[in-house]
Design a protein around this motif. Sequence first.
Motif, mmCIF file in Angstrom:
data_model
loop_
_atom_site.group_PDB
_atom_site.id
_atom_site.type_symbol
_atom_site.label_atom_id
_atom_site.label_comp_id
_atom_site.label_asym_id
_atom_site.label_seq_id
_atom_site.Cartn_x
_atom_site.Cartn_y
_atom_site.Cartn_z
ATOM 1 N N ALA A 1 0.827 -1.208 0.000
ATOM 2 C CA ALA A 1 0.000 0.000 0.000
ATOM 3 C C ALA A 1 0.860 1.256 0.000
ATOM 4 N N ARG A 2 0.298 2.319 -0.497
ATOM 5 C CA ARG A 2 0.897 3.649 -0.425
ATOM 6 C C ARG A 2 -0.085 4.517 0.352
ATOM 7 N N LEU A 3 0.406 5.240 1.327
ATOM 8 C CA LEU A 3 -0.431 6.088 2.167
ATOM 9 C C LEU A 3 -0.222 7.540 1.764
ATOM 10 N N TYR A 4 -1.312 8.286 1.682
ATOM 11 C CA TYR A 4 -1.265 9.697 1.313
ATOM 12 C C TYR A 4 -1.859 10.501 2.460
ATOM 13 N N ARG A 5 -1.046 11.373 3.021
ATOM 14 C CA ARG A 5 -1.484 12.253 4.106
ATOM 15 C C ARG A 5 -1.156 13.680 3.705
ATOM 16 N N TRP A 6 -1.881 14.607 4.266
ATOM 17 C CA TRP A 6 -1.663 16.010 3.974
ATOM 18 C C TRP A 6 -0.746 16.592 5.034
ATOM 19 N N ARG A 7 0.366 17.202 4.600
ATOM 20 C CA ARG A 7 1.302 17.797 5.543
ATOM 21 C C ARG A 7 1.883 19.060 4.940
ATOM 22 N N GLY B 1 0.590 21.621 3.642
ATOM 23 C CA GLY B 1 -0.014 22.082 2.410
ATOM 24 C C GLY B 1 0.197 21.197 1.199
ATOM 25 N N ASP B 2 0.826 20.051 1.376
ATOM 26 C CA ASP B 2 1.090 19.143 0.263
ATOM 27 C C ASP B 2 0.822 17.703 0.690
ATOM 28 N N PRO B 3 0.499 16.845 -0.286
ATOM 29 C CA PRO B 3 0.365 15.428 0.057
ATOM 30 C C PRO B 3 1.734 14.824 0.369
ATOM 31 N N LEU B 4 1.755 14.021 1.396
ATOM 32 C CA LEU B 4 2.971 13.307 1.779
ATOM 33 C C LEU B 4 2.701 11.825 1.550
ATOM 34 N N VAL B 5 3.523 11.185 0.762
ATOM 35 C CA VAL B 5 3.339 9.783 0.402
ATOM 36 C C VAL B 5 4.304 8.937 1.207
#
Length: 130
Positions: free
Chosen positions: A65-71, A73-77
């Motif tokens: 899996a790849r996780l996408y979080r907002w940090r 002001g940008d998505p952090l993968v």
Amino acid sequence: MKYVILIHSNPQPWGHPTSDYLDAHKALPADVRARLQGEFNQVMTELSANGELLGGEALGDPTAARLYRWRDGDPLVSDGPYSESKEHLAGFFLIDVDSQARAEQVAARFSGPDETVELRLLMWPGGDDQ
């Protein structure tokens, strides 16, 4: 009323059906495992025949899996799975039933040793429960 049944599990190694890879399930007597498989097949047949089963899928290994979080002001993968989780989403079934009681009856039939089943009501666009 549409619900999603989420199957949480953590088989090692990852595989489907997840129960075949769980120590607690493998430790059950062969006749109990056969009965559980028969009950699963029965509920799937029943849901299909009633038009209540809208779909479902098994999910791949959570380590891919790849996780996408907002940090900032940008998505952090980052790579999955969630490191703090012991169980991972193994698959789901989408059902359309007449009542919450029926949804609960169906969801209970999906539970098994070392797995957690989560029942969630779907929401229409705009956030209102169906």
